[in-house]
Design a protein around this motif. Structure first.
Motif, PDB file in Angstrom:
ATOM      1  N   ALA A  95       0.833  -1.204   0.000  1.00  8.34           N
ATOM      2  CA  ALA A  95       0.000   0.000   0.000  1.00  8.34           C
ATOM      3  C   ALA A  95       0.871   1.260   0.000  1.00  8.34           C
ATOM      4  O   ALA A  95       0.565   2.246  -0.675  1.00  8.34           O
ATOM      5  CB  ALA A  95      -0.949   0.005   1.196  1.00  8.34           C
ATOM      6  N   GLN A  96       1.978   1.219   0.746  1.00  9.08           N
ATOM      7  CA  GLN A  96       2.893   2.369   0.775  1.00  9.08           C
ATOM      8  C   GLN A  96       3.614   2.518  -0.567  1.00  9.08           C
ATOM      9  O   GLN A  96       3.836   3.636  -1.043  1.00  9.08           O
ATOM     10  CB  GLN A  96       3.910   2.198   1.905  1.00  9.08           C
ATOM     11  N   ILE A  97       3.965   1.399  -1.185  1.00 17.36           N
ATOM     12  CA  ILE A  97       4.607   1.425  -2.504  1.00 17.36           C
ATOM     13  C   ILE A  97       3.631   1.976  -3.537  1.00 17.36           C
ATOM     14  O   ILE A  97       4.023   2.769  -4.406  1.00 17.36           O
ATOM     15  CB  ILE A  97       5.115   0.012  -2.862  1.00 17.36           C
ATOM     16  N   ALA A  98       2.358   1.582  -3.445  1.00 12.77           N
ATOM     17  CA  ALA A  98       1.342   2.114  -4.357  1.00 12.77           C
ATOM     18  C   ALA A  98       1.222   3.628  -4.202  1.00 12.77           C
ATOM     19  O   ALA A  98       1.199   4.369  -5.191  1.00 12.77           O
ATOM     20  CB  ALA A  98      -0.007   1.446  -4.099  1.00 12.77           C
ATOM     21  N   GLN A  99       1.156   4.104  -2.965  1.00 10.59           N
ATOM     22  CA  GLN A  99       1.051   5.540  -2.722  1.00 10.59           C
ATOM     23  C   GLN A  99       2.282   6.264  -3.273  1.00 10.59           C
ATOM     24  O   GLN A  99       2.168   7.318  -3.908  1.00 10.59           O
ATOM     25  CB  GLN A  99       0.891   5.814  -1.227  1.00 10.59           C
ATOM     26  N   GLY A 151      12.554  -4.720   0.044  1.00  9.02           N
ATOM     27  CA  GLY A 151      11.415  -4.795   0.957  1.00  9.02           C
ATOM     28  C   GLY A 151      11.683  -5.416   2.309  1.00  9.02           C
ATOM     29  O   GLY A 151      12.816  -5.683   2.696  1.00  9.02           O
ATOM     30  N   ASN A 152      10.573  -5.632   3.022  1.00 15.84           N
ATOM     31  CA  ASN A 152      10.555  -6.111   4.411  1.00 15.84           C
ATOM     32  C   ASN A 152      11.282  -5.139   5.319  1.00 15.84           C
ATOM     33  O   ASN A 152      11.937  -5.526   6.271  1.00 15.84           O
ATOM     34  CB  ASN A 152      11.166  -7.512   4.529  1.00 15.84           C
ATOM     35  N   SER A 153      11.159  -3.862   4.983  1.00 17.05           N
ATOM     36  CA  SER A 153      11.922  -2.858   5.723  1.00 17.05           C
ATOM     37  C   SER A 153      11.128  -1.613   6.106  1.00 17.05           C
ATOM     38  O   SER A 153      11.665  -0.737   6.784  1.00 17.05           O
ATOM     39  CB  SER A 153      13.147  -2.440   4.902  1.00 17.05           C
ATOM     40  N   LEU A 154       9.878  -1.529   5.701  1.00 18.64           N
ATOM     41  CA  LEU A 154       9.072  -0.348   6.034  1.00 18.64           C
ATOM     42  C   LEU A 154       8.264  -0.569   7.307  1.00 18.64           C
ATOM     43  O   LEU A 154       7.815  -1.687   7.575  1.00 18.64           O
ATOM     44  CB  LEU A 154       8.096  -0.030   4.894  1.00 18.64           C
ATOM     45  N   HIS A 185      17.900   5.570   2.504  1.00 20.68           N
ATOM     46  CA  HIS A 185      16.924   5.106   3.489  1.00 20.68           C
ATOM     47  C   HIS A 185      15.669   5.965   3.361  1.00 20.68           C
ATOM     48  O   HIS A 185      15.753   7.191   3.422  1.00 20.68           O
ATOM     49  CB  HIS A 185      17.502   5.181   4.904  1.00 20.68           C
ATOM     50  N   VAL A 186      14.536   5.300   3.148  1.00 16.86           N
ATOM     51  CA  VAL A 186      13.245   5.982   3.052  1.00 16.86           C
ATOM     52  C   VAL A 186      12.393   5.522   4.213  1.00 16.86           C
ATOM     53  O   VAL A 186      12.552   4.404   4.699  1.00 16.86           O
ATOM     54  CB  VAL A 186      12.561   5.710   1.689  1.00 16.86           C
ATOM     55  N   ARG A 187      11.505   6.370   4.674  1.00 18.35           N
ATOM     56  CA  ARG A 187      10.732   6.009   5.864  1.00 18.35           C
ATOM     57  C   ARG A 187       9.237   5.842   5.589  1.00 18.35           C
ATOM     58  O   ARG A 187       8.509   5.287   6.407  1.00 18.35           O
ATOM     59  CB  ARG A 187      10.963   7.053   6.963  1.00 18.35           C
ATOM     60  N   ASP A 188       8.781   6.357   4.431  1.00 19.56           N
ATOM     61  CA  ASP A 188       7.356   6.303   4.121  1.00 19.56           C
ATOM     62  C   ASP A 188       7.151   6.528   2.622  1.00 19.56           C
ATOM     63  O   ASP A 188       8.119   6.696   1.870  1.00 19.56           O
ATOM     64  CB  ASP A 188       6.593   7.359   4.935  1.00 19.56           C
TER      65      ASP A 188
END
Length: 195
Positions: free
Chosen positions: A25-29, A100-103, A145-148
């Motif tokens: 969902a965050q990747i889609a946004q 992935g597996n990091s957000l 590094h991204v947080r959102d």
């Protein structure tokens, strides 16, 4: 590879690799935000567990699925690649790669960044990388590094809009990831020479 590259054409490709529930969902946004600047962006989502393909495709506006031999049209923003053993192919098609597996919002811990690094990809990760802390430390300065979703979108836009910076980061990551590749062969030769 050549067939897929020709099919995708000049579209920038954002690969979200080894994603887990809570991240798509965050990747889609992030994709929707980045497409405001990069309207032809194609996001390839590769779920860590391919059996989640239908679920992920449903979340992404019924995106085409590679497991069903479906290819994205020019209008598709997403392509779900729910197959095994093909990450290297998608990394080779990538403009930039998120590991992935990091957000926040998923189980967390990260995945190994060395495969995309070896292929010279520009890489980003979320903050939850404790399972691969040493690998990410080795790639310090190469990985964003991204947080959102918002920071991810800004990074994707930067990578698409600044190809020389993207290439520089990819080359640096590749150098770090391949520096010790000859070590096992060198050690084997030395051991055999002693026998």
């Amino acid at each position: 590879m050549a067939h897929l590259q020709a099919f995708i054409g000049a579209r920038p490709v954002f690969v979200a690799a080894s994603t887990h529930a809570g991240e798509e969902a965050q990747i889609a946004q992030a994709t929707y935000l980045a497409r405001q600047t990069c309207p032809t962006l194609l996001t390839i989502v590769v779920p860590r567990h391919p059996e989640r393909g239908a679920e992920v495709a449903s979340l992404l506006n019924s995106a085409p699925r590679r497991a069903l031999d479906a290819l994205p049209t020019a209008q598709d923003a997403f392509w779900v690649c729910d197959t095994l053993g093909e990450l290297g192919l998608f990394f080779r098609l990538a403009t930039c790669v998120f590991v992935g597996n990091s957000l926040p919002g998923c189980h967390g811990g990260g995945h190994n960044p060395f495969e995309p690094a070896r292929l010279g990809c520009a890489i980003a990760t979320g903050p939850l990388i404790h399972n691969f802390e040493e690998a990410f430390q080795a790639l310090h300065g190469c990985v964003q590094h991204v947080r959102d979703a918002r920071s991810m979108a800004a990074w994707v836009e930067q990578m698409v809009m600044h190809p020389s910076r993207r290439a520089e980061l990819g080359k640096l990551a590749q150098q770090v990831a391949t520096v010790n590749e000859a070590l096992p062969d060198d050690l084997a030769e030395k051991i055999l020479a002693l026998v």
